[in-house]
Design a protein around this motif. Sequence first.
Motif, mmCIF file in Angstrom:
data_model
loop_
_atom_site.group_PDB
_atom_site.id
_atom_site.type_symbol
_atom_site.label_atom_id
_atom_site.label_comp_id
_atom_site.label_asym_id
_atom_site.label_seq_id
_atom_site.Cartn_x
_atom_site.Cartn_y
_atom_site.Cartn_z
ATOM 1 N N GLU A 1 -15.486 -2.466 -6.975
ATOM 2 C CA GLU A 1 -15.330 -3.534 -6.582
ATOM 3 C C GLU A 1 -13.879 -4.125 -6.573
ATOM 4 O O GLU A 1 -13.193 -3.334 -7.272
ATOM 5 C CB GLU A 1 -16.101 -4.516 -7.653
ATOM 6 C CG GLU A 1 -16.072 -6.007 -7.276
ATOM 7 C CD GLU A 1 -15.138 -6.789 -7.802
ATOM 8 O OE1 GLU A 1 -14.637 -7.961 -7.149
ATOM 9 O OE2 GLU A 1 -14.258 -6.269 -8.733
ATOM 10 N N ILE A 2 -13.448 -4.994 -5.483
ATOM 11 C CA ILE A 2 -12.023 -4.829 -5.568
ATOM 12 C C ILE A 2 -11.203 -5.385 -6.601
ATOM 13 O O ILE A 2 -10.052 -4.837 -6.659
ATOM 14 C CB ILE A 2 -11.810 -5.886 -4.142
ATOM 15 C CG1 ILE A 2 -10.378 -5.891 -3.612
ATOM 16 C CG2 ILE A 2 -12.166 -7.198 -4.453
ATOM 17 C CD1 ILE A 2 -10.113 -6.517 -2.203
ATOM 18 N N ASP B 1 0.754 -1.221 0.066
ATOM 19 C CA ASP B 1 -0.022 0.092 0.163
ATOM 20 C C ASP B 1 0.865 1.359 0.003
ATOM 21 O O ASP B 1 0.487 2.089 -0.656
ATOM 22 C CB ASP B 1 -0.835 0.235 1.397
ATOM 23 C CG ASP B 1 -1.970 -0.893 1.073
ATOM 24 O OD1 ASP B 1 -2.436 -1.386 0.024
ATOM 25 O OD2 ASP B 1 -2.969 -0.948 2.032
ATOM 26 N N LEU B 2 2.018 1.298 0.694
ATOM 27 C CA LEU B 2 2.772 2.557 0.887
ATOM 28 C C LEU B 2 3.478 2.639 -0.434
ATOM 29 O O LEU B 2 3.500 3.808 -1.016
ATOM 30 C CB LEU B 2 3.697 2.404 2.099
ATOM 31 C CG LEU B 2 4.923 3.526 2.040
ATOM 32 C CD1 LEU B 2 4.280 4.807 2.566
ATOM 33 C CD2 LEU B 2 5.846 3.019 3.398
ATOM 34 N N LEU B 3 4.178 1.715 -1.218
ATOM 35 C CA LEU B 3 4.710 1.954 -2.305
ATOM 36 C C LEU B 3 3.675 2.232 -3.342
ATOM 37 O O LEU B 3 4.153 3.257 -4.211
ATOM 38 C CB LEU B 3 5.338 0.365 -2.672
ATOM 39 C CG LEU B 3 6.548 -0.056 -1.999
ATOM 40 C CD1 LEU B 3 6.900 -1.427 -2.628
ATOM 41 C CD2 LEU B 3 7.795 1.002 -2.344
ATOM 42 N N THR B 4 2.346 1.612 -3.210
ATOM 43 C CA THR B 4 1.554 2.137 -4.445
ATOM 44 C C THR B 4 0.910 3.702 -4.263
ATOM 45 O O THR B 4 1.033 4.445 -5.244
ATOM 46 C CB THR B 4 0.430 1.304 -4.266
ATOM 47 O OG1 THR B 4 0.646 -0.127 -4.543
ATOM 48 C CG2 THR B 4 -0.785 1.566 -5.249
ATOM 49 N N GLN B 5 1.021 4.060 -2.960
ATOM 50 C CA GLN B 5 0.564 5.339 -2.651
ATOM 51 C C GLN B 5 1.628 6.403 -2.963
ATOM 52 O O GLN B 5 1.424 7.416 -3.755
ATOM 53 C CB GLN B 5 0.330 5.320 -1.237
ATOM 54 C CG GLN B 5 -0.050 6.780 -0.636
ATOM 55 C CD GLN B 5 -0.438 6.700 0.718
ATOM 56 O OE1 GLN B 5 -0.317 5.846 1.535
ATOM 57 N NE2 GLN B 5 -0.797 7.942 1.282
ATOM 58 N N LEU B 6 2.955 6.166 -2.962
ATOM 59 C CA LEU B 6 4.069 6.912 -3.136
ATOM 60 C C LEU B 6 4.359 6.939 -4.645
ATOM 61 O O LEU B 6 4.454 8.079 -5.249
ATOM 62 C CB LEU B 6 5.368 6.539 -2.425
ATOM 63 C CG LEU B 6 5.373 6.438 -0.836
ATOM 64 C CD1 LEU B 6 6.685 6.231 -0.375
ATOM 65 C CD2 LEU B 6 4.731 7.748 -0.565
ATOM 66 N N LEU C 1 -5.173 -1.709 -0.176
ATOM 67 C CA LEU C 1 -5.769 -2.997 0.160
ATOM 68 C C LEU C 1 -6.222 -3.163 1.546
ATOM 69 O O LEU C 1 -6.909 -3.877 1.786
ATOM 70 C CB LEU C 1 -4.825 -4.077 -0.451
ATOM 71 C CG LEU C 1 -5.286 -5.473 -0.029
ATOM 72 C CD1 LEU C 1 -6.604 -5.871 -0.959
ATOM 73 C CD2 LEU C 1 -4.194 -6.304 -0.636
ATOM 74 N N LEU C 2 -5.264 -2.505 2.507
ATOM 75 C CA LEU C 2 -5.627 -2.590 3.931
ATOM 76 C C LEU C 2 -7.003 -2.373 4.352
ATOM 77 O O LEU C 2 -7.497 -2.880 5.190
ATOM 78 C CB LEU C 2 -4.651 -1.769 4.682
ATOM 79 C CG LEU C 2 -4.787 -1.966 6.362
ATOM 80 C CD1 LEU C 2 -4.579 -3.151 6.731
ATOM 81 C CD2 LEU C 2 -3.863 -0.667 6.908
#
Length: 419
Positions: free
Chosen positions: A227-228, A153-158, A256-257
Amino acid sequence: MERVVFTEAMKKTHTILVPTMLPIHFKMMVRILRQHGYQAELLENSGRSVVNEGLRNVHNDTCYPALLVIGQMIDALESGRYDLNRTALLITQTGGGCRASNYIHLLRKALAKSGYGQIPVISLSFGGLEKNPGFKLTLPMGMQLINAIFLGDLLTQLQNQCLSYEKTPGETLLRVESWTEQLVEVMGRTKLLTGGKFYALCRDILADFADIPRRRENRVKVGVVGEIYVKYSPLGNNNLEAFLLSEGAEVVVPGLLGFVLYCVYNTMEDRKLYGGDAVKASLYRAAYHYLVSRERKIIQLIQEQGVFRPQTWFPELVKLADGYISRGVKMGEGWLLTAEILSLIEEGVFNVVCTQPFGCLPNHIAGKGMIRSIKAGHPEANIVAVDYDPGASAVNQQNRIKLMLANAAAAVERGGKEC
């Protein structure tokens, strides 16, 4: 139809094929499986052949994500790359009443229909819905997978906050690839990352991405919810994120968290609404507090650095749904979908694409069905619902999104809120 069990002997002989959804997260998860002795491979086949295999092997009234996941697996088996007597398939089960629990039965039926009935299907579930002697979700593996969710999640956000602004094209993706490899290696050496080591990794990641030279521009920010599967999978949403980037937008996708916490929270909520096992509810409550405390710490690290924007903390996201939708609405993405739209608006992301797959009634209700109520409370919201199905035209989908982007630009010109 008798279930083919994945035995202990198969762990050494069989290649486990894993369907893709989130590219960064799933690469890490597959590497974690390999570290625990499984011969796992992430499927990356795509294109019309995947859709066609899904249409041939799944009833066309079934939801679009089921069709794609099963189609991707059958397409891989048909490719000739694998020894079909030494191949297994892995699929997740969340335990709910929707796709993430029921695909496994549709998949087994499709395998039997296609002449692949000998291939075992493994259920990956924290609730242990199915048992396989050759595949065990141990505590160390479970903790590594949770860490992969946080770090993915962190990598995707950055990545999303850098891609639209990087001065050297490709530099952001190179750093994502580099960190993905480093994180898997670290998790392989240290099966259980302590809080100190975990947060030190987060600080290092933040510092590295903050060093990427970026243009100081104010681009239109577009949130992606739904939807996921179609929210995250390029195969499911016709490469939506790449299209938005090509249109000059900054993409904002909830992590995803949030979905993991939604599943945990719903178990606690069930206890309040319907009663049930107090011990089970207390275990889920402990897991919930652990996850949200770790999420809060990551948000604090992002705020302390001051370069990037954190996403909404889950307990605050839960409250955003109040007055809009009941937390008893929990089929599919349920109340989470409504809350994610509201959280994006709170974060200053007023333009939202709501991805809706064919055959997913819960998400049409909690997504498209809530747009009018959300706009009544937030007139600045610019939301478009886009349908995805086997016969959908990519051109029509892109034209609807372009209209939304044009509305966003017009709002800025009229002196509206920052895009």
